[in-house]
Design an enzyme around this catalytic site. Structure first.
Site, PDB file in Angstrom:
ATOM      1  N   LEU A   9     -37.615  20.393  13.852  1.00 17.31           N
ATOM      2  CA  LEU A   9     -38.462  19.197  13.975  1.00 17.31           C
ATOM      3  C   LEU A   9     -38.450  18.346  12.712  1.00 17.31           C
ATOM      4  O   LEU A   9     -39.482  17.866  12.260  1.00 17.31           O
ATOM      5  CB  LEU A   9     -39.891  19.618  14.335  1.00 17.31           C
ATOM      6  CG  LEU A   9     -40.032  20.315  15.693  1.00 17.31           C
ATOM      7  CD1 LEU A   9     -41.467  20.807  15.898  1.00 17.31           C
ATOM      8  CD2 LEU A   9     -39.625  19.376  16.837  1.00 17.31           C
ATOM      9  N   SER A 127     -26.142   9.685  17.906  1.00 18.47           N
ATOM     10  CA  SER A 127     -26.094   8.674  16.838  1.00 18.47           C
ATOM     11  C   SER A 127     -27.213   7.661  17.003  1.00 18.47           C
ATOM     12  O   SER A 127     -27.612   7.337  18.107  1.00 18.47           O
ATOM     13  CB  SER A 127     -24.759   7.935  16.838  1.00 18.47           C
ATOM     14  OG  SER A 127     -24.804   6.918  15.844  1.00 18.47           O
ATOM     15  N   GLY A 128     -27.668   7.159  15.875  1.00 18.99           N
ATOM     16  CA  GLY A 128     -28.682   6.112  15.911  1.00 18.99           C
ATOM     17  C   GLY A 128     -29.757   6.333  14.868  1.00 18.99           C
ATOM     18  O   GLY A 128     -30.660   5.521  14.724  1.00 18.99           O
ATOM     19  N   LYS A 181     -18.121  12.192  18.035  1.00 19.52           N
ATOM     20  CA  LYS A 181     -19.162  11.777  17.077  1.00 19.52           C
ATOM     21  C   LYS A 181     -18.577  11.700  15.662  1.00 19.52           C
ATOM     22  O   LYS A 181     -18.908  10.812  14.877  1.00 19.52           O
ATOM     23  CB  LYS A 181     -20.342  12.764  17.128  1.00 19.52           C
ATOM     24  CG  LYS A 181     -21.420  12.523  16.063  1.00 19.52           C
ATOM     25  CD  LYS A 181     -22.050  11.163  16.208  1.00 19.52           C
ATOM     26  CE  LYS A 181     -23.303  10.863  15.420  1.00 19.52           C
ATOM     27  NZ  LYS A 181     -23.580  11.393  14.151  1.00 19.52           N
ATOM     28  N   HIS A 184     -16.688   8.571  15.448  1.00 21.75           N
ATOM     29  CA  HIS A 184     -17.703   7.512  15.362  1.00 21.75           C
ATOM     30  C   HIS A 184     -18.157   7.354  13.909  1.00 21.75           C
ATOM     31  O   HIS A 184     -18.208   6.259  13.361  1.00 21.75           O
ATOM     32  CB  HIS A 184     -18.894   7.854  16.267  1.00 21.75           C
ATOM     33  CG  HIS A 184     -20.136   7.050  15.978  1.00 21.75           C
ATOM     34  ND1 HIS A 184     -20.941   7.297  14.879  1.00 21.75           N
ATOM     35  CD2 HIS A 184     -20.696   5.998  16.617  1.00 21.75           C
ATOM     36  CE1 HIS A 184     -21.938   6.430  14.868  1.00 21.75           C
ATOM     37  NE2 HIS A 184     -21.816   5.628  15.905  1.00 21.75           N
ATOM     38  N   ASN A 185     -18.485   8.479  13.274  1.00 20.12           N
ATOM     39  CA  ASN A 185     -18.963   8.406  11.892  1.00 20.12           C
ATOM     40  C   ASN A 185     -17.860   7.927  10.955  1.00 20.12           C
ATOM     41  O   ASN A 185     -18.125   7.196  10.000  1.00 20.12           O
ATOM     42  CB  ASN A 185     -19.476   9.774  11.431  1.00 20.12           C
ATOM     43  CG  ASN A 185     -20.842  10.075  11.997  1.00 20.12           C
ATOM     44  OD1 ASN A 185     -21.205   9.582  13.063  1.00 20.12           O
ATOM     45  ND2 ASN A 185     -21.599  10.905  11.318  1.00 20.12           N
ATOM     46  N   GLU A 188     -17.708   4.369  11.283  1.00 16.33           N
ATOM     47  CA  GLU A 188     -18.890   3.851  10.569  1.00 16.33           C
ATOM     48  C   GLU A 188     -18.584   3.745   9.064  1.00 16.33           C
ATOM     49  O   GLU A 188     -18.921   2.740   8.432  1.00 16.33           O
ATOM     50  CB  GLU A 188     -20.050   4.810  10.837  1.00 16.33           C
ATOM     51  CG  GLU A 188     -21.337   4.507  10.124  1.00 16.33           C
ATOM     52  CD  GLU A 188     -22.344   5.651  10.336  1.00 16.33           C
ATOM     53  OE1 GLU A 188     -22.565   6.070  11.486  1.00 16.33           O
ATOM     54  OE2 GLU A 188     -22.894   6.137   9.327  1.00 16.33           O
TER      55      GLU A 188
HETATM   56  P1  NBP Z   1     -31.898  18.114   8.586  1.00 16.19           P
HETATM   57  O1  NBP Z   1     -30.427  18.025   8.683  1.00 16.19           O
HETATM   58  O2  NBP Z   1     -32.562  17.671   7.338  1.00 16.19           O
HETATM   59  O3  NBP Z   1     -32.325  19.644   8.883  1.00 16.19           O
HETATM   60  C1  NBP Z   1     -33.667  20.043   8.806  1.00 16.19           C
HETATM   61  C2  NBP Z   1     -33.991  20.989   9.949  1.00 16.19           C
HETATM   62  O4  NBP Z   1     -33.115  22.128   9.912  1.00 16.19           O
HETATM   63  C3  NBP Z   1     -35.405  21.548   9.793  1.00 16.19           C
HETATM   64  O5  NBP Z   1     -35.966  21.700  11.074  1.00 16.19           O
HETATM   65  C4  NBP Z   1     -35.152  22.895   9.123  1.00 16.19           C
HETATM   66  O6  NBP Z   1     -36.152  23.828   9.330  1.00 16.19           O
HETATM   67  C5  NBP Z   1     -33.916  23.313   9.872  1.00 16.19           C
HETATM   68  N1  NBP Z   1     -33.222  24.420   9.220  1.00 16.19           N
HETATM   69  C6  NBP Z   1     -32.615  24.511   8.024  1.00 16.19           C
HETATM   70 BR1  NBP Z   1     -32.552  23.179   6.784  1.00 16.19          BR
HETATM   71  N2  NBP Z   1     -32.067  25.693   7.777  1.00 16.19           N
HETATM   72  C7  NBP Z   1     -32.360  26.433   8.861  1.00 16.19           C
HETATM   73  C8  NBP Z   1     -32.071  27.755   9.221  1.00 16.19           C
HETATM   74  N3  NBP Z   1     -31.354  28.526   8.417  1.00 16.19           N
HETATM   75  N4  NBP Z   1     -32.519  28.206  10.415  1.00 16.19           N
HETATM   76  C9  NBP Z   1     -33.227  27.403  11.227  1.00 16.19           C
HETATM   77  N5  NBP Z   1     -33.542  26.118  10.954  1.00 16.19           N
HETATM   78  C10 NBP Z   1     -33.100  25.634   9.778  1.00 16.19           C
HETATM   79  O7  NBP Z   1     -32.601  17.370   9.819  1.00 16.19           O
HETATM   80  P2  NBP Z   1     -32.256  15.945  10.484  1.00 16.19           P
HETATM   81  O8  NBP Z   1     -32.029  14.887   9.466  1.00 16.19           O
HETATM   82  O9  NBP Z   1     -33.318  15.762  11.511  1.00 16.19           O
HETATM   83  O10 NBP Z   1     -30.864  16.201  11.216  1.00 16.19           O
HETATM   84  C11 NBP Z   1     -30.690  17.186  12.206  1.00 16.19           C
HETATM   85  C12 NBP Z   1     -29.226  17.178  12.628  1.00 16.19           C
HETATM   86  O11 NBP Z   1     -28.902  15.889  13.184  1.00 16.19           O
HETATM   87  C13 NBP Z   1     -28.245  17.381  11.469  1.00 16.19           C
HETATM   88  O12 NBP Z   1     -27.111  18.061  11.935  1.00 16.19           O
HETATM   89  C14 NBP Z   1     -27.862  15.982  11.091  1.00 16.19           C
HETATM   90  O13 NBP Z   1     -26.598  15.915  10.459  1.00 16.19           O
HETATM   91  C15 NBP Z   1     -27.835  15.310  12.450  1.00 16.19           C
HETATM   92  N6  NBP Z   1     -28.038  13.855  12.434  1.00 16.19           N
HETATM   93  C16 NBP Z   1     -28.924  13.296  11.573  1.00 16.19           C
HETATM   94  C17 NBP Z   1     -29.120  11.919  11.597  1.00 16.19           C
HETATM   95  C18 NBP Z   1     -30.121  11.265  10.674  1.00 16.19           C
HETATM   96  O14 NBP Z   1     -30.162  10.023  10.661  1.00 16.19           O
HETATM   97  N7  NBP Z   1     -30.922  12.019   9.934  1.00 16.19           N
HETATM   98  C19 NBP Z   1     -28.411  11.132  12.510  1.00 16.19           C
HETATM   99  C20 NBP Z   1     -27.544  11.744  13.398  1.00 16.19           C
HETATM  100  C21 NBP Z   1     -27.363  13.108  13.345  1.00 16.19           C
HETATM  101  P3  NBP Z   1     -37.306  24.027   8.220  1.00 16.19           P
HETATM  102  O15 NBP Z   1     -38.323  22.992   8.539  1.00 16.19           O
HETATM  103  O16 NBP Z   1     -37.773  25.406   8.467  1.00 16.19           O
HETATM  104  O17 NBP Z   1     -36.675  23.844   6.864  1.00 16.19           O
END
Ligand code: NBP
Length: 476
Positions: A9, A127-128, A181, A184-185, A188
């Site tokens: 989350l 994406s977004g 994806k 796509h990146n 980007e």
């Molecule tokens: P993050 O990439 O910052 O990851 C944080 C989440 O991962 C938290 O819920 C954290 O739990 C969990 N986590 C971690 Br760190 N280590 C863990 C483990 N060993 N076991 C279980 N959970 C673990 O979050 P995000 O920015 O929301 O991105 C999520 C995914 O979506 C990533 O793959 C990211 O590359 C991709 N993405 C991100 C974006 C963007 O704009 N941010 C866009 C498109 C795709 P915790 O709370 O317990 O630390």
């Protein structure tokens, strides 16, 4: 009972969970650090039918079967750890969905391991960013089609929509979704680098400040270049720093960071033997930008053409740069689509390139008006070898190339680095040549390594005994 769970989350998971709830889906919530679940319930619990879970056992008991679990955790080992944490509590047929930016070969590996346990696996690109996740992202799901069918109504409903069509479609088996994806990146990265070069050119050659450049990009956003990235470029350039009163962009450190998807796209292109120069130059440009201390030293040491240029750049340079940006962008997309076609052949994914362009029209970071042109090009000729050969792109390149060449002359004369602009033009000029200097490359390879060469007038392979008797001999 919930119809889906979101595990993880942080920014993306939180907003996708809210998006699902806003569309009427009952959502269970779980996160490694359970305080995040509590925080979510406090902040957003009233927005929809959310059920918090504090253990995997609690989570699985809340879900309708087959259970559908969307994992939005950090890419890499956390995905494996989350699968290991959840899988023992799941039943045959349940579906794990990895919506993070996972490396596509990891997705292939995980898919096989999960399926060996009787579960189903979907690796999907989303994406977004934060806003897209909440209001409608572009979604690129890959994996077994029967598993996708189980989540299709949810994914299509929460995705962005353009002209009434969802920006979500089944991409293909295995790692296809994450591969698309990744490209796509990569595109980007190329798009952003090209925009940065246009900004740099206009600010240095015409001495334009951020406010004026902001107006220029806003103007460009009303034409062929209309896209999310051009729009936000105008906004970033127009923003004032509260602390100094200066344009914010002028006080941002010029060291670009990256999370690796552009590098993966380039690495895969190298493995496939596809010349994806724009994405790769964009990755290199970020590496070079990160050498700040070295650049500061070199800026005082290495000579450039400064001072030698007496003529002022014409104001028409603004229009020329717009055309050069559009032409270079077309090359970047043509290369990215060629890479996806090559990957589709290599991994037997049967990618529909026109559909991929269609789902990138909304929700995602590279959403742009001209993606319609790509969809149209593949609709007219599904087996198109290279986008640049499609009538729209062929004609657009022909009319932009004069401006493109003028812009590069200005950049080279003034010593302004434009690696993505110039490598895109070099690609265009090489791709349209029926004879390249690879004949000499082959001659040299044969001279020092007896690697042999083919002739234009006879079949077979040949070796010349260059430094012996000079005779040419056939090679079997
Ligand atoms: P993050 O990439 O910052 O990851 C944080 C989440 O991962 C938290 O819920 C954290 O739990 C969990 N986590 C971690 Br760190 N280590 C863990 C483990 N060993 N076991 C279980 N959970 C673990 O979050 P995000 O920015 O929301 O991105 C999520 C995914 O979506 C990533 O793959 C990211 O590359 C991709 N993405 C991100 C974006 C963007 O704009 N941010 C866009 C498109 C795709 P915790 O709370 O317990 O630390």
């Amino acid at each position: 009972m919930s119809v889906i769970a979101v595990v993880g989350l942080a920014t993306m998971g939180m907003n996708l969970a809210r998006n699902l709830a806003h569309h009427g889906f009952a959502v269970s919530l779980y996160n490694r650090t359970t305080a995040r679940v509590d925080d979510f319930m406090k902040q957003y619990g009233t927005e929809g039918a959310f059920t918090p879970a504090r253990s995997p056992q609690e989570l699985v008991a809340q879900l309708e079967k087959p259970r559908r679990i969307l994992m939005m955790v950090k890419a890499g080992p956390p995905v494996d750890e989350t699968i290991d944490h959840l899988a023992p509590h799941l039943d045959a047929g349940d579906i794990l969905i990895d919506g993070g930016n996972s490396y596509f070969l990891d997705t292939v590996r995980r898919g096989k391991a999960v399926e060996a346990k009787g579960l189903r696996f979907i690796g999907t690109g989303v994406s977004g960013g934060e806003e897209g996740a909440l209001l409608g992202p572009s979604i690129m799901p890959g994996g077994a089609r029967d598993a996708y069918t189980q989540v299709e109504p949810m994914l299509t409903q929460i995705s962005a929509h353009v002209d009434g069509e969802p920006c979500c479609t089944y991409i293909g088996p295995g790692g296809a979704g994450h591969y698309v994806k990744m490209v796509h990146n990569g595109i980007e990265y190329a798009d952003i680098q090209l925009i940065a070069e246009a900004y740099d050119l206009l600010s240095h050659a015409l001495n334009l400040g951020a406010d004026e450049l902001s107006r220029i990009f806003a103007e460009w956003n009303r034409g062929d270049l209309e896209s999310y990235l051009i729009q936000i470029t105008s906004e970033v350039l127009g923003k004032r720093d509260r602390a100094t009163g200066r344009p914010l962009v002028d006080v941002i450190l010029d060291e670009a960071e990256q999370k690796g998807t552009g590098k993966w796209a380039s690495q895969s292109a190298l493995d496939l033997g596809i010349p994806v120069t724009a994405i790769t130059e964009a990755v290199f440009a970020r590496f070079l930008s990160a050498l700040k201390a070295d650049r500061q030293h070199a800026s005082k040491t290495l000579a450039g053409p400064n001072g030698a240029i007496r003529t002022a750049a014409p104001a028409s340079l603004v229009d020329d740069v717009r055309s050069a940006l559009y032409a270079s962008k077309m090359v970047a997309y043509a290369q990215g689509f060629e890479q996806m076609q090559a990957a589709s052949n290599e991994y037997s994914w049967d990618l529909e390139l026109g559909s991929i362009a269609r789902i990138w029209r909304g929700g995602c970071i590279i959403r742009a008006r001209f993606l319609n042109r790509i969809t149209d090009a593949y609709a007219q000729e599904p087996s198109l070898k290279n986008l640049l050969l499609a009538p729209y792109f062929r004609d657009a390149m022909a009319s932009a190339q004069g401006a493109w060449r003028r812009v590069l002359s200005v950049a080279v004369e003034r010593g302004i680095p434009v690696p993505a602009f110039s490598s895109s033009l070099a690609y265009y000029d090489a791709y349209r040549r029926d004879r390249l200097p690879a004949n000499l490359v082959q001659g040299l390879r044969d001279y020092f390594g007896a690697h042999s060469y083919k002739r234009i007038d006879r079949a077979g392979s040949f070796h010349t005994r260059w430094s012996q008797d000079g005779e040419e001999v056939p090679v079997r």
